[in-house]
Design a protein around this motif. Sequence first.
Motif, PDB file in Angstrom:
ATOM      1  N   VAL A 215       0.862  -1.185   0.000  1.00 57.50           N
ATOM      2  CA  VAL A 215       0.000   0.000   0.000  1.00 57.50           C
ATOM      3  C   VAL A 215       0.895   1.230   0.000  1.00 57.50           C
ATOM      4  N   ASP A 219      -1.901   6.475   0.512  1.00 56.70           N
ATOM      5  CA  ASP A 219      -3.138   5.733   0.767  1.00 56.70           C
ATOM      6  C   ASP A 219      -3.242   5.348   2.237  1.00 56.70           C
ATOM      7  N   ARG A 222      -4.376   8.365   4.090  1.00 54.74           N
ATOM      8  CA  ARG A 222      -5.802   8.613   3.832  1.00 54.74           C
ATOM      9  C   ARG A 222      -6.667   7.639   4.623  1.00 54.74           C
TER      10      ARG A 222
END
Length: 241
Positions: A215, A219, A222
């Motif tokens: 990942v 991200d 977030r």
Amino acid sequence: MEVIRAGKGPMRIAVTGANGDYGKLLLPRLEEDPAVESILVLDTKEPQGAKKVEFHRVDLTRYDAEGELTDALTERPVDALFHLAFLFGPILNGPLAHELEVIGTMNVLTAVGRAKLPRLVVPSLTATYGARGNNPALLREGSPLFGCPHSRFVNDKVEVEGQVRAFRQRHPDTRTLVLRFAPLLGRSLDNPATRLLSQAVVPTLLGFDPLWQAVHEEDAGRALHLALRADAAGEFNIVGR
């Protein structure tokens, strides 16, 4: 009945581990969030350049950490605590890491329970599932956490998850989220995955091509920020497609 203040008016957010990998990803988003009025940083070092931060020095490995945390969280209402004081990069002192993560989390959970916070967010790793030959190709959140033999780095996270699960059962009014992150990739990170992939030649096993997920750091930041208002609780895998 569950009471949740997050998302209703100006919010005061508490963060441990603000200077770690996840803290550095989350703090800028909280700074830019117009609904976040102030950020209570509970750490040994004040983060630089943050405008909304109220710094309270707390060393989670000290004998008096539980009392310090409780006092800080009860002085003024706090809408959510992000407990991010975990090591995801190089670990030079295994016993100290255990004190920080396992004993430190015990202190944090006790303080959160006493302060009756409405929301708690804790990061973890998909590595806690363990690498086993009989695992399915894709692991869901209900899969058991086998950890990794001889790896304190992973097994401490498994122990922390057990603590958090027990806390959630004892304190159902605190909405508790555990975010299990796949290996994080990004320019600002130094962890086993980024060090492996930064080599000129990446070693692999001949004839073996397993599924692998990661990942991106943006991200991950977030996902942490979304957990502030998510209408959810429990464990969640945070992975790339």
